[in-house]
Design a protein around this motif. Structure first.
Motif, mmCIF file in Angstrom:
data_model
loop_
_atom_site.group_PDB
_atom_site.id
_atom_site.type_symbol
_atom_site.label_atom_id
_atom_site.label_comp_id
_atom_site.label_asym_id
_atom_site.label_seq_id
_atom_site.Cartn_x
_atom_site.Cartn_y
_atom_site.Cartn_z
ATOM 1 N N VAL A 63 0.843 -1.199 0.000
ATOM 2 C CA VAL A 63 0.000 0.000 0.000
ATOM 3 C C VAL A 63 0.875 1.246 0.000
ATOM 4 O O VAL A 63 1.283 1.735 1.053
ATOM 5 C CB VAL A 63 -0.945 0.008 1.220
ATOM 6 C CG1 VAL A 63 -1.903 1.194 1.132
ATOM 7 C CG2 VAL A 63 -1.733 -1.291 1.301
ATOM 8 N N HIS A 64 1.205 1.734 -1.179
ATOM 9 C CA HIS A 64 1.886 3.025 -1.332
ATOM 10 C C HIS A 64 3.087 3.160 -0.396
ATOM 11 O O HIS A 64 3.272 4.199 0.245
ATOM 12 C CB HIS A 64 0.916 4.177 -1.100
ATOM 13 C CG HIS A 64 -0.232 4.198 -2.060
ATOM 14 N ND1 HIS A 64 -0.140 4.733 -3.320
ATOM 15 C CD2 HIS A 64 -1.490 3.720 -1.950
ATOM 16 C CE1 HIS A 64 -1.303 4.614 -3.945
ATOM 17 N NE2 HIS A 64 -2.139 3.996 -3.144
ATOM 18 N N HIS A 65 3.840 2.122 -0.282
ATOM 19 C CA HIS A 65 5.071 2.151 0.531
ATOM 20 C C HIS A 65 4.792 2.474 1.999
ATOM 21 O O HIS A 65 5.656 2.981 2.712
ATOM 22 C CB HIS A 65 6.068 3.162 -0.029
ATOM 23 C CG HIS A 65 6.382 2.939 -1.475
ATOM 24 N ND1 HIS A 65 7.123 1.858 -1.908
ATOM 25 C CD2 HIS A 65 6.021 3.648 -2.577
ATOM 26 C CE1 HIS A 65 7.226 1.904 -3.229
ATOM 27 N NE2 HIS A 65 6.561 2.978 -3.667
ATOM 28 N N GLN A 66 3.576 2.185 2.443
ATOM 29 C CA GLN A 66 3.245 2.449 3.837
ATOM 30 C C GLN A 66 3.804 1.339 4.716
ATOM 31 O O GLN A 66 3.700 0.152 4.396
ATOM 32 C CB GLN A 66 1.728 2.537 3.996
ATOM 33 C CG GLN A 66 1.287 3.082 5.328
ATOM 34 C CD GLN A 66 -0.203 3.388 5.330
ATOM 35 O OE1 GLN A 66 -0.852 3.283 4.306
ATOM 36 N NE2 GLN A 66 -0.732 3.768 6.475
ATOM 37 N N THR A 67 4.417 1.709 5.840
ATOM 38 C CA THR A 67 5.042 0.699 6.693
ATOM 39 C C THR A 67 4.019 -0.103 7.472
ATOM 40 O O THR A 67 4.232 -1.278 7.752
ATOM 41 C CB THR A 67 6.025 1.359 7.678
ATOM 42 O OG1 THR A 67 5.309 2.344 8.435
ATOM 43 C CG2 THR A 67 7.162 2.016 6.937
ATOM 44 N N LEU A 68 2.902 0.515 7.842
ATOM 45 C CA LEU A 68 1.897 -0.200 8.617
ATOM 46 C C LEU A 68 0.513 0.259 8.178
ATOM 47 O O LEU A 68 0.215 1.442 8.184
ATOM 48 C CB LEU A 68 2.074 0.087 10.117
ATOM 49 C CG LEU A 68 1.099 -0.638 11.068
ATOM 50 C CD1 LEU A 68 1.337 -2.133 11.035
ATOM 51 C CD2 LEU A 68 1.241 -0.102 12.488
ATOM 52 N N SER A 69 -0.325 -0.684 7.781
ATOM 53 C CA SER A 69 -1.701 -0.330 7.423
ATOM 54 C C SER A 69 -2.665 -1.208 8.211
ATOM 55 O O SER A 69 -2.323 -2.327 8.630
ATOM 56 C CB SER A 69 -1.938 -0.487 5.917
ATOM 57 O OG SER A 69 -1.716 -1.820 5.501
ATOM 58 N N VAL A 70 -3.857 -0.673 8.405
ATOM 59 C CA VAL A 70 -4.861 -1.319 9.245
ATOM 60 C C VAL A 70 -6.120 -1.545 8.413
ATOM 61 O O VAL A 70 -6.608 -0.629 7.747
ATOM 62 C CB VAL A 70 -5.207 -0.458 10.473
ATOM 63 C CG1 VAL A 70 -6.197 -1.183 11.383
ATOM 64 C CG2 VAL A 70 -3.949 -0.080 11.234
ATOM 65 N N ILE A 71 -6.650 -2.755 8.459
ATOM 66 C CA ILE A 71 -7.871 -3.098 7.729
ATOM 67 C C ILE A 71 -8.897 -3.632 8.722
ATOM 68 O O ILE A 71 -8.755 -4.744 9.227
ATOM 69 C CB ILE A 71 -7.602 -4.145 6.636
ATOM 70 C CG1 ILE A 71 -6.568 -3.597 5.648
ATOM 71 C CG2 ILE A 71 -8.898 -4.541 5.929
ATOM 72 C CD1 ILE A 71 -6.058 -4.617 4.678
ATOM 73 N N PRO A 72 -9.925 -2.846 9.045
ATOM 74 C CA PRO A 72 -10.970 -3.330 9.957
ATOM 75 C C PRO A 72 -12.062 -4.110 9.209
ATOM 76 O O PRO A 72 -12.459 -3.741 8.098
ATOM 77 C CB PRO A 72 -11.546 -2.043 10.550
ATOM 78 C CG PRO A 72 -10.623 -0.932 10.117
ATOM 79 C CD PRO A 72 -10.031 -1.402 8.832
ATOM 80 N N ILE A 73 -12.551 -5.169 9.832
ATOM 81 C CA ILE A 73 -13.752 -5.880 9.380
ATOM 82 C C ILE A 73 -14.880 -5.432 10.298
ATOM 83 O O ILE A 73 -14.792 -5.581 11.518
ATOM 84 C CB ILE A 73 -13.582 -7.409 9.470
ATOM 85 C CG1 ILE A 73 -12.369 -7.870 8.657
ATOM 86 C CG2 ILE A 73 -14.840 -8.119 8.988
ATOM 87 C CD1 ILE A 73 -12.054 -9.355 8.828
ATOM 88 N N VAL A 74 -15.945 -4.888 9.712
ATOM 89 C CA VAL A 74 -17.021 -4.285 10.499
ATOM 90 C C VAL A 74 -18.341 -5.000 10.237
ATOM 91 O O VAL A 74 -18.660 -5.347 9.095
ATOM 92 C CB VAL A 74 -17.197 -2.792 10.146
ATOM 93 C CG1 VAL A 74 -18.130 -2.120 11.147
ATOM 94 C CG2 VAL A 74 -15.868 -2.085 10.118
ATOM 95 N N GLY A 75 -19.128 -5.199 11.286
ATOM 96 C CA GLY A 75 -20.456 -5.792 11.121
ATOM 97 C C GLY A 75 -21.109 -6.044 12.467
ATOM 98 O O GLY A 75 -20.466 -5.985 13.524
ATOM 99 N N MET A 76 -22.403 -6.329 12.440
ATOM 100 C CA MET A 76 -23.149 -6.562 13.665
ATOM 101 C C MET A 76 -22.738 -7.867 14.327
ATOM 102 O O MET A 76 -22.088 -8.728 13.709
ATOM 103 C CB MET A 76 -24.659 -6.591 13.359
ATOM 104 C CG MET A 76 -25.083 -7.739 12.465
ATOM 105 S SD MET A 76 -26.825 -7.686 11.997
ATOM 106 C CE MET A 76 -27.601 -8.065 13.558
ATOM 107 N N GLY A 77 -23.108 -8.035 15.605
ATOM 108 C CA GLY A 77 -22.807 -9.252 16.324
ATOM 109 C C GLY A 77 -23.462 -10.462 15.670
ATOM 110 O O GLY A 77 -24.612 -10.397 15.250
ATOM 111 N N GLY A 78 -22.728 -11.569 15.596
ATOM 112 C CA GLY A 78 -23.287 -12.792 15.033
ATOM 113 C C GLY A 78 -23.049 -12.973 13.548
ATOM 114 O O GLY A 78 -23.453 -13.975 12.968
ATOM 115 N N LEU A 79 -22.385 -11.999 12.889
ATOM 116 C CA LEU A 79 -22.136 -12.109 11.452
ATOM 117 C C LEU A 79 -20.979 -13.046 11.121
ATOM 118 O O LEU A 79 -20.861 -13.491 9.985
ATOM 119 C CB LEU A 79 -21.841 -10.726 10.862
ATOM 120 C CG LEU A 79 -22.995 -9.973 10.224
ATOM 121 C CD1 LEU A 79 -22.509 -8.635 9.680
ATOM 122 C CD2 LEU A 79 -23.622 -10.782 9.101
#
Length: 849
Positions: free
Chosen positions: A185-201
Motif C-alpha cells: 500500500v503506497h510504501h506504507q510501513t503499517l496499514s490497518v484493515i478493519p472488518i465491520v459488522g453486527m454481532g453474530g455475522l
C-alpha cells in the motif's frame, strides 16, 4: 427487560425537575422545598440503578422494587410536565389574553388555590413512596454507580484455530481480505484493515480463515492473534501481543509498560508481520495511537486486521490508504446450507421434505446471520417432530434455550454497551413492524415527543439531533440499509435486531398483534395492528404513546381512551374513519404529537385542539376533505412541525407567523392555495415541503431566509424563476429537491445564494430541464448530486472538478449524459472521474464506480 431503561429515565427526569419552568412553578405554588426533596431522593436511588440493571437474573423482589420505582418516577414526570403545561398556559393568556376575553375564557383553569393544593398533595404522595423505596434499596445489596461507565460482560477470549470445512459462504470475503493484506500500500510501513459488522455475522470466524490462509503464511514472517475485547489498557494489550507467541519463553505479567514496549519492538524489529486484533470495543483514539506508535516497526507491508462492531472504531483505526471491510449477511443459498448442516446429519434433510420446507421459512427469519442460523439449527438437531419445527418457526428466537455462545448474548452484548441515552431510543423501534423502513424525520417526531432527545444546540434542529443519534446507532451496527442523504437518512432493522428491541422493551413498549394479544399491566407505549384487538386495552391509564391501527373505526373506544389516558404524549390515528375528533381531545394537555395522516373522511378539527400548548407535531397530510385549520392555531406555541392538506383558500399566515417554535412546514395537495407567505416572516422555519399544490403560483421565499431543506414537487404553476432583484444572497439552504416540475428549464438564479451551504441537490422527473447553470461548480459544499429522468439535459457544466467535496453523483434516465459520461469510456468521463462514487444508468444498462 424494561428495567434496563430505568437509569436513563431517572437521568432525564432529574434534569426535567431542575428545569427553569418547573423551578419557577414550584416557587409560585409554594412547593419548592418538597420538589427539592423529591430530586434528592431520586438522585440517591439513581445511584444504585446501574447495579440493579446488571443483576442477572433479577430476583422477583428486586424486579417488583424496580416496577414500583418506575411507576413513581412516571407519576413524578407527570407532575413536572404539569408545571410546564401551566407555564405555557400562562404564557398564552399573557400574550393574547389582554386583548381577548375569549382567549382568557378558553384557557381558564381551575381555581389556583385548588390547583396548588392538588399539586402539593401529589408531590407529598410521591415523596412518601420514594422515601419508602429508598429505604428498601439496602435489602438488595446494591452498589452505588453514579455514571454509566460500566464494563459490560464480554464474551470469552477467542483463538485463531478454525476448521474451514465448518464455515459456509465466506470464501469470497476471505479472498477479498487476503488480497487487501498481501498487496503493498503506497510504501506504507503499517496499514490497518478493519472488518465491520453486527454481532453474530462471523467477523471472528472470517478473521480466522484469513489468518490461516497459505497466502498469508507466505507473505508474513510473523503472525499474532490477540482478542482485545473490552480491555484496551495499553499494558494489558502489550502483554497479550507478546503472549501470542505459541512458545513464550518468559512470563510478561510482571513487566512494566516500558519493558513490555521495548521487548515487543525488539520482537517486531525487521519482521513483516500480521497482527489480528479481534473484537475491539475501545473508542479512545489516544490509546490506539499509543499502541500503533509502539508496533509500527518501519517494515514495509506490515498489517493489522481488526474485527469490530463499530463503524466509528473502524474509521478511527484504519490508515490513510486503507478502508474498512463491511461484512454482509449470508446469501439465501448459503444460509440454507449452513442451517441444514447444523440441523441434520449430512444428507438426512432429504428424508424429511416437510421439515425442509419449514426450515426454509426459519432460514428467512434468521436473515442471513450465521450465528442465528447455527443456533436455531443446532436446537433442532435430531428432532423430527413437525410441531417442534413449527414452534420454532412461529416463536421469537428469544424463546429458544440460550447459552453463552448463542445469538441472544451476542446481540445483547452490543445493547449493553450502548450509552444510557440511546437505550430508550433503540427500544422504541419495537413499536413498528418488522421490515419497516424508517426515516430520520419520522423518528425525530416520536423521540422528541417522548422526551428521549438531549437538548439541541442553538444552531441545531430536532432532526439534526436525531440524525446524530441514528448515526451513532448505525456506527454500532444496529441499523441496516442505512442511506445518508446529508440532511436526512433512511434505514431498516435486521429482523433479529428488531427482535432484540422487542425483547428489551417488553413490559414498557408493546406492539399488539394476533401473535401477541396480551398487554402488560405497566405498559406505557402501545401500538395496535388490528381494530379487533382494541378491547384488550382496558384498564390502561398510564399510557404515554398510542398508535391505533390504520382505519381506526371505533369512536366509542376513542372517547374512552381520550377520557382515561390523560397523560398521552403521542397519539397516532392514521386513516381515521370519522369526520371529526371528539372535543375532549383538548384535555390531553401533555400531548406532543397528533398524527391524523390520510384520514380522508376528516372534515374538521375541534377548536379545543388549540388548547394543546405542548403539541409539537401536528400531521394532517392526506386529509383531503379538511375544510380549514381550527381557530386559534397561533396558541400552539410549542408547535415545531405542521403538515397539512386543506381545502381552504386563504392560509392563516399571520397566525402561523406567530408560532415562534415552528421549524418544519409541509403542504400536501392543498389545491386551493394560490400564494404563500406574502407580507410575513418565518425566521424559525428550517424545512419546507410543497407537494402537489396544483393552484400554487407564488411563494415569498424571502420570508424563510433561514431555510435548510426545501422540497418542491408537482406544483405545475409555481413560478420558480424569480427576478435578479429577488435573490436571497445569504440563504442557508443545505438540501434542495425539485421533482416533477415541467416548468423547470434551469435552476433559478436565486438558489445561487446558497453557494456556501448547499450539500444535497436532486432534480427528479423534470422532463423539460435543459441545463445546469454555469455557477453550479461554485457550490463548494455540495456532497450529493442526483439527476433522475431529465432526458433533455445534454451536458454538465465545465469545471465540475471544482466540486472537490462532491462524494456521490447519480445520473439516471438521461440518455445523452449516459453516452458522454459513461464510466471510463465516455468522452467527458474525465470531468467527473474524481468523484468518489458515480452511479450512471442508461436506458438499459447501468454502470457504477
Amino acid at each position: 427487560m424494561a428495567e434496563s431503561l430505568l437509569f436513563s429515565f431517572a437521568e432525564s427526569l432529574i434534569g426535567k425537575l431542575a428545569s427553569r419552568a418547573v423551578e419557577e412553578a414550584s416557587l409560585a405554588f409554594g412547593v419548592h422545598s418538597e420538589l427539592q426533596q423529591m430530586k434528592a431522593t431520586m438522585a440517591l436511588i439513581k445511584g444504585v440503578l446501574l447495579d440493579a440493571e446488571q443483576r442477572n437474573p433479577l430476583s422477583s423482589a428486586l424486579s417488583e422494587w424496580l416496577r414500583l420505582l418506575k411507576r413513581v418516577f412516571s407519576d413524578a414526570e407527570d407532575i413536572a410536565d404539569d408545571f410546564q403545561c401551566e407555564a405555557l398556559r400562562k404564557h398564552v393568556v399573557k400574550t393574547y389574553g389582554d386583548s381577548s376575553r375569549k382567549v382568557r375564557h378558553f384557557f381558564s383553569t381551575s381555581n389556583p388555590l385548588v390547583y396548588r393544593l392538588k399539586m402539593a398533595h401529589r408531590i407529598q404522595d410521591i415523596n412518601t413512596r420514594l422515601a419508602k423505596l429508598a429505604a428498601q434499596r439496602s435489602m438488595f445489596g446494591l452498589q452505588i454507580i453514579h455514571q454509566d461507565t460500566r464494563v459490560v460482560h464480554v464474551r470469552e477470549m477467542t483463538h485463531s484455530h478454525v476448521n474451514p470445512s465448518n464455515v459456509t459462504g465466506r470464501e469470497h470475503d476471505k479472498n477479498q481480505i487476503v488480497k487487501l493484506l498481501v498487496q503493498d500500500v503506497h510504501h506504507q510501513t503499517l496499514s490497518v484493515i478493519p472488518i465491520v459488522g453486527m454481532g453474530g455475522l462471523g467477523k471472528t470466524t472470517l478473521a480466522k480463515l484469513v489468518f490461516n490462509d497459505t497466502n498469508i503464511d507466505a507473505c508474513f514472517s510473523l503472525k499474532m492473534w490477540v482478542c482485545v475485547s473490552n480491555d484496551f489498557e495499553l499494558r494489558n494489550v502489550l502483554i497479550k501481543i507478546l503472549n501470542s507467541d505459541p512458545n513464550p519463553t518468559e512470563n510478561f505479567n510482571n513487566f512494566e509498560t516500558e519493558q513490555l514496549q521495548n521487548r515487543l519492538r525488539n520482537t517486531l524489529q525487521g519482521q513483516k508481520f500480521l497482527l489480528v486484533l479481534d473484537d475491539v470495543w475501545n473508542e479512545d483514539c489516544v490509546r490506539w495511537d499509543d499502541l500503533k506508535e509502539i508496533i509500527d516497526s518501519d517494515v514495509e507491508g506490515s498489517k493489522i486486521l481488526v474485527t469490530t462492531r463499530s463503524h466509528e472504531i473502524a474509521t478511527m483505526m484504519r490508515t490513510k490508504f486503507s478502508n474498512f471491510y463491511l461484512l454482509e449477511c449470508l446469501s439465501e443459498k448459503d444460509s440454507l446450507s449452513l442451517f441444514l448442516k447444523s440441523a441434520f446429519e449430512d444428507g438426512d434433510e432429504k428424508k424429511h421434505p416437510q421439515l425442509l420446507e419449514i426450515g426454509k421459512e426459519i432460514v428467512k427469519k434468521c436473515g442471513g446471520l450465521p450465528l442465528a442460523l447455527k443456533t436455531v439449527g443446532s436446537s433442532l438437531f435430531s428432532r423430527v417432530d413437525k410441531k417442534e419445527w413449527e414452534s420454532i418457526r412461529d416463536n421469537e428466537i428469544w424463546n429458544l434455550k440460550q447459552n453463552e455462545k448463542s445469538i441472544f448474548p451476542a446481540l445483547k452484548l452490543s445493547y449493553d454497551q450502548l450509552p444510557s441515552y440511546l437505550k430508550p431510543c433503540f427500544a422504541s423501534f419495537s413499536l413498528f413492524p418488522e421490515d419497516n423502513e424508517f426515516c430520520c424525520s419520522h423518528i425525530s417526531t416520536l423521540w422528541e415527543a417522548l422526551g428521549f432527545l438531549p437538548p439541541s444546540k442553538e444552531s441545531e434542529s430536532v432532526t439534526d439531533v436525531t440524525y446524530q443519534l441514528l448515526h451513532e446507532l448505525w456506527s454500532r451496527s444496529f441499523l441496516s440499509d442505512y442511506i445518508d442523504y446529508g440532511t436526512d437518512c433512511s434505514f431498516t432493522l435486521h429482523d433479529l435486531v428488531h427482535d432484540l428491541a422487542t425483547y428489551i422493551a417488553k413490559g414498557e413498549f408493546e406492539r399488539i398483534d394476533l401473535r401477541n394479544p396480551k398487554i402488560s399491566e405497566n405498559v406505557q407505549h402501545l401500538a395496535f395492528t388490528d381494530n379487533n384487538l382494541l378491547a384488550q386495552a382496558f384498564p390502561l391509564t398510564g399510557l404515554r404513546s398510542l398508535r391505533f391501527p390504520f382505519g381506526m373505526n371505533n369512536e366509542a373506544f376513542l372517547n374512552t381512551i381520550l377520557s382515561t389516558c390523560k397523560y398521552l404524549r403521542v397519539l397516532e390515528l392514521c386513516c381515521y374513519e370519522y369526520e371529526s375528533l371528539p372535543d375532549c381531545i383538548g384535555k390531553l394537555k401533555h400531548l406532543r404529537c397528533l398524527n391524523l395522516e390520510f384520514s380522508k373522511k376528516l372534515k374538521g378539527l375541534p377548536d379545543s385542539v388549540c388548547k394543546l400548548q405542548n403539541l409539537q407535531n401536528l400531521s394532517l397530510c392526506g386529509c383531503i376533505k379538511l375544510q380549514k385549520l381550527p381557530k386559534g392555531i397561533k396558541n400552539l406555541i410549542s408547535l415545531r412541525s405542521l403538515s397539512i392538506t386543506t381545502r381552504q383558500l386563504d392560509f392563516p399566515e399571520e397566525e402561523i407567523a406567530s408560532l415562534t417554535s415552528l421549524e418544519k412546514l409541509i403542504f400536501c395537495s392543498c389545491d386551493n392555495l394560490v400564494s404563500l407567505f406574502e407580507g410575513i416572516l418565518l425566521p424559525t422555519l428550517k424545512i419546507l415541503s410543497l407537494h402537489d399544490c396544483k393552484s400554487l403560483k407564488s411563494v415569498s421565499f424571502h420570508a424563510i431566509s433561514n431555510l435548510k431543506v426545501l422540497n418542491i414537487s408537482e406544483c405545475d404553476k409555481l413560478e420558480l424563476s424569480m427576478s435578479l432583484g429577488n435573490q436571497i444572497p445569504n440563504s442557508r439552504l443545505k438540501s434542495l429537491i425539485l421533482k416533477d416540475l415541467p416548468q423547470l428549464v434551469t435552476l433559478p438564479q436565486w438558489f445561487q445564494g446558497s453557494v456556501n451551504s448547499l450539500e444535497t441537490l436532486a432534480i427528479v422527473d423534470c422532463i423539460n430541464f435543459k441545463e445546469l447553470p454555469d455557477w453550479l461548480p461554485t457550490l463548494i459544499c455540495l456532497k450529493i448530486l442526483v439527476i433522475f429522468n431529465c432526458p433533455n439535459l445534454l451536458s454538465l457544466p465545465e469545471n465540475m472538478h471544482h466540486l472537490t467535496n462532491l462524494k456521490e453523483l447519480k445520473i439516471i434516465g438521461c440518455p445523452e449524459l449516459y453516452k458522454r459520461f459513461k464510466p471510463k469510456v465516455g468522452q467527458d468521463w474525465h470531468k467527473i472521474s474524481h468523484i468518489e462514487k458515480v452511479f450512471i444508468v442508461g436506458l438499459e444498462n447501468k454502470e457504477e464506480c
